[in-house]
Design a protein around this motif. Structure first.
Motif, PDB file in Angstrom:
ATOM      1  N   LEU A   1       8.104   9.181  55.404  1.00 25.45           N
ATOM      2  CA  LEU A   1       7.519   9.777  54.202  1.00 25.45           C
ATOM      3  C   LEU A   1       6.004   9.647  54.220  1.00 25.45           C
ATOM      4  CD1 LEU A   1       7.291  10.673  51.186  1.00 25.45           C
ATOM      5  CD2 LEU A   1       7.759   8.285  50.597  1.00 25.45           C
ATOM      6  N   LEU A   2       5.513   8.465  54.517  1.00 24.21           N
ATOM      7  CA  LEU A   2       4.069   8.225  54.480  1.00 24.21           C
ATOM      8  C   LEU A   2       3.328   8.979  55.577  1.00 24.21           C
ATOM      9  CD1 LEU A   2       3.986   4.396  53.647  1.00 24.21           C
ATOM     10  CD2 LEU A   2       3.667   6.326  52.102  1.00 24.21           C
ATOM     11  N   THR A   3       4.018   9.314  56.663  1.00 31.49           N
ATOM     12  CA  THR A   3       3.348  10.087  57.711  1.00 31.49           C
ATOM     13  C   THR A   3       3.042  11.508  57.248  1.00 31.49           C
ATOM     14  OG1 THR A   3       5.476  10.744  58.674  1.00 31.49           O
ATOM     15  CG2 THR A   3       4.419   8.768  59.566  1.00 31.49           C
ATOM     16  N   ARG A   4       3.694  11.960  56.183  1.00 33.80           N
ATOM     17  CA  ARG A   4       3.431  13.309  55.658  1.00 33.80           C
ATOM     18  C   ARG A   4       2.178  13.339  54.789  1.00 33.80           C
ATOM     19  NH1 ARG A   4       9.532  14.614  53.412  1.00 33.80           N
ATOM     20  NH2 ARG A   4      10.674  13.755  55.185  1.00 33.80           N
ATOM     21  N   ILE A   5       1.692  12.158  54.459  1.00 31.59           N
ATOM     22  CA  ILE A   5       0.501  12.059  53.616  1.00 31.59           C
ATOM     23  C   ILE A   5      -0.675  11.679  54.505  1.00 31.59           C
ATOM     24  CG2 ILE A   5      -0.523  10.909  51.609  1.00 31.59           C
ATOM     25  CD1 ILE A   5       2.368  10.204  50.759  1.00 31.59           C
TER      26      ILE A   5
END
Length: 233
Positions: free
Chosen positions: A132-136
Motif C-alpha cells: 500500500l505504501l509503495t503506491r504513495i
C-alpha cells in the motif's frame, strides 16, 4: 623350563596393562565419536534459548516446560562430562545424549510454532501494508522495506533452516520491524493515522480506526481504494 615360566610370570603385569590400555583406547574411541556431537548440540541449545527468550517464552506454558526440560538435560550431561574420570564415565555420558537430542527437538518444534504465531500477528500483514505504501510517492521506500521484512519473516517461518540461525534471524527481523514502526510514525506525524496503520499491520483494523483524519490522509495519499471492508468471521 623354569626360566621360561619365570619370564612369562614377569610379563603378565605388562600384558594386563597392555590389554587395559587397548580396552581404554577402544572405549575412548567409541565415546569420542559420540562426543563430537556435544559442541553442535550446545550451539543448538544456545540458539534455541535465544530464540525462545526473544519470543517471550515465559508467557507460553508449553514453551516454558520444553525449555526447562532441555535445560535440565543439558545440565545433566554437562555434569557427567565434567565429572568423568574414566572411559566408563564418558561412555555413560554419551548414552545420555539421545535424551538431550529429544528434548532439543521438542523445544525446537515449540519455538518454531511460536514464531509462526508471531509472524501471523506481527509480520504477515506488513506485506500488504508495505505494498500500500509503495503506491504513495513519499512512503514508497518505507513501503518496500516493510514488505521485505514481512516477506523475510514469512519465509523464515516456512523453511526448516538450521536451529543455530533461528535466534539471530528472529532478533534481526524484530529489530528491523521496530525501527520501521518508528520511521512510519515519524512519517505520518498524526497519532490517528499511526493508530490506523499500526492496527492494519497487526491485522486488527476496524471501521473505528477510520477517523476523518485517517480518511483525509488516505484521500490525500490516493490510497482510499487500497482498502476493503469485510465482515468479521
Amino acid at each position: 623350563m623354569t626360566d621360561v615360566l619365570v619370564e612369562l610370570e614377569s610379563l603378565v603385569p605388562q600384558m594386563a596393562s597392555g590389554l587395559e590400555a587397548r580396552r581404554l583406547h577402544t572405549s575412548l574411541g567409541r565415546a569420542s565419536e559420540k562426543l563430537v556431537e556435544v559442541p553442535r548440540q550446545a550451539r543448538r541449545f544456545e540458539a534455541l534459548v535465544d530464540a525462545a527468550l526473544a519470543l517471550g517464552v515465559a508467557s507460553d506454558v508449553t514453551a516454558s516446560r520444553s525449555l526447562r526440560e532441555a535445560a535440565e538435560e543439558a545440565d545433566e550431561i554437562g555434569d557427567l562430562l565434567e565429572g568423568a574420570k574414566s572411559a566408563e564415565d564418558l561412555q555413560y555420558a554419551t548414552q545420555e545424549l539421545p535424551k538431550l537430542n529429544q528434548a532439543l527437538t521438542r523445544l525446537e518444534g515449540v519455538v518454531r510454532q511460536l514464531w509462526r504465531q508471531v509472524v501471523q500477528t506481527e509480520f504477515q500483514s506488513l506485506v500488504a501494508v508495505g505494498d500500500l505504501l509503495t503506491r504513495i510517492e513519499r512512503t514508497r521506500d518505507l513501503g518496500e522495506r516493510l514488505a521485505e521484512v514481512g516477506r523475510q519473516a514469512v519465509g523464515l517461518a516456512e523453511r526448516n533452516g538450521p536451529a543455530e540461525q533461528l535466534g539471530p534471524e528472529i532478533a534481526n527481523l524484530r529489530q528491523r520491524r521496530a525501527a520501521l514502526d518508528l520511521e512510519l510514525h515519524q512519517l505520518t506525524d498524526n497519532p490517528e493515522v499511526d493508530e490506523f496503520l499500526g492496527a492494519v499491520t497487526r491485522d486488527s483494523a476496524t471501521l473505528r480506526h477510520v477517523t476523518p483524519a485517517v480518511s483525509e490522509w488516505l484521500e490525500r495519499s490516493n490510497a482510499l481504494d487500497a482498502f476493503a471492508v469485510r465482515g468479521s468471521a
